[in-house]
Design an enzyme around this catalytic site. Structure first.
Site, PDB file in Angstrom:
ATOM      1  N   SER A   6      29.025 -62.070 106.190  1.00  0.00           N
ATOM      2  CA  SER A   6      29.333 -62.672 107.497  1.00  0.00           C
ATOM      3  C   SER A   6      30.266 -63.878 107.329  1.00  0.00           C
ATOM      4  O   SER A   6      31.412 -63.709 106.921  1.00  0.00           O
ATOM      5  CB  SER A   6      28.032 -63.036 108.217  1.00  0.00           C
TER       6      SER A   6
ATOM      7  N   ASP B  80      27.331 -53.319 114.858  1.00  0.00           N
ATOM      8  CA  ASP B  80      27.634 -54.740 114.694  1.00  0.00           C
ATOM      9  C   ASP B  80      28.780 -55.115 115.632  1.00  0.00           C
ATOM     10  O   ASP B  80      29.814 -54.427 115.663  1.00  0.00           O
ATOM     11  CB  ASP B  80      28.028 -54.996 113.238  1.00  0.00           C
TER      12      ASP B  80
ATOM     13  N   HIS C 183      24.165 -56.029 112.380  1.00  0.00           N
ATOM     14  CA  HIS C 183      24.651 -57.113 111.534  1.00  0.00           C
ATOM     15  C   HIS C 183      23.540 -57.515 110.547  1.00  0.00           C
ATOM     16  O   HIS C 183      22.405 -57.713 110.946  1.00  0.00           O
ATOM     17  CB  HIS C 183      25.043 -58.315 112.408  1.00  0.00           C
TER      18      HIS C 183
END
Length: 322
Positions: free
Chosen positions: A161, A264, A294
């Site tokens: 991320s 996601d 995610h």
């Protein structure tokens, strides 16, 4: 004149709160309360890599790999540049799995968090953590715990991320061959659901489910708190292809593996990133895991998709190690 009552302006997963007077509260607890699964099969320790900023990294290696030279695999944690730590149990458990499955030395650095420390500081800290590895590689009295096991010519930089964003920006800064880190040689980068943005929303950002693990409200909050004051989501560190971003077409890059879950909200940007770089002749592979949210690989590290991802990462390391 009556005092204005203090009220909460922003809340990030219950562990970071920003108040109306600009004050900030941080929890000492992680937002993901899971047990640490430390069974002794992986050795680990903390090392300070940036004394002025009091930043540490956590090193891991398989306990049974004594005397073997192993690839070095960076895992830069996520959290929207605002939360997260190498010490959080979800991060630690994933690093245990990485060390065993990849048979690698894992380096999990912390970095300064927003809003107290806005971008570009997190990216600078990611780069500093690699310079620390270089310093170890050339030190007259290096740490034997590290140098006895680490093959400095086989380094891979991954990020989750926000960590994936850092990995990308480090890749651009070092460019192919990582000459600025010699004798350390970065062989490739693994971007796990990289956190990119832009003022023009993608389809998945605009229409992603509101109950997603990382929904638009939280994405927007993380960017507002981490982007430099006065800047927009087209800042070059946020949007690699924005109107004021450096043209990446002429930049030579080492191989990149990009991974994202099909559910996601960051999916469209991750795919676009890979597609554009591929079109420009870069060695980029994009893998999408259908129906996955995610962070699926750290939330459910024993799930079938997470196990499949681990094999894909392992294959990537094998392919680019020689």
């Amino acid at each position: 004149m009556a005092e204005t009552a203090l009220y909460e302006v922003d809340d990030c997963r219950g562990v970071l709160k920003v108040y109306s007077d600009g004050s900030i509260w941080r929890s000492t607890e992680p937002s993901f309360r899971v047990p640490v699964l430390d069974d002794g099969s992986v050795l680990w320790k903390d090392v300070m890599f940036d004394q002025p900023n009091n930043l540490y990294l956590r090193l891991y290696k398989p306990a049974l790999a004594v005397g073997k030279k192993l690839p070095v695999f960076y895992y830069i944690h996520g959290g929207g540049f605002c939360i997260g730590s190498r010490t959080w149990p979800n991060c630690q458990n994933y690093c245990f799995k990485l060390a065993l499955a990849l048979q690698a030395v894992i380096v999990a650095p912390d970095y300064r968090l927003a809003p107290e420390n806005r971008l570009p500081l997190a990216v600078e800290d990611g780069f500093t953590s690699l310079k620390w590895l270089q310093a170890q590689a050339v030190a007259s009295e290096p740490d034997p715990w590290l140098v006895d096991s680490a093959d400095f010519s086989r380094v891979f930089v991954s990020g989750d991320s926000a960590g994936g964003n850092i990995a990308h920006n480090v890749a651009v800064r070092l460019s192919a061959g990582s000459k600025g880190l010699e004798p350390v040689r970065v062989r490739g980068y693994v971007l796990l659901a990289p956190f990119f943005g832009g003022t023009q929303l993608t389809e998945s950002e605009a229409h992603g489910p509101k109950d997603a693990f990382l929904n638009w409200e939280l994405i927007d909050r993380f960017w507002r708190l981490s982007i430099p004051d006065g800047e927009t989501m087209d800042h070059p560190l946020v949007n690699p292809f924005g109107p004021v971003s450096v043209d990446l077409e002429p930049v030579e890059l080492d191989p990149i593996l990009v991974v994202c879950g099909g559910s996601d909200l960051l999916k469209d940007r991750a795919k676009e990133y890979a597609d554009i770089l591929k079109k420009w002749g870069k060695d980029v592979k994009y893998v999408e895991f259908e129906g996955q949210q995610h962070g699926f690989f750290t939330i459910n590290p024993d799930s079938e998709p997470a196990i499949e991802l681990m094999q894909i990462i392992k294959d990537f390391i094998t392919k680019y190690s020689s």
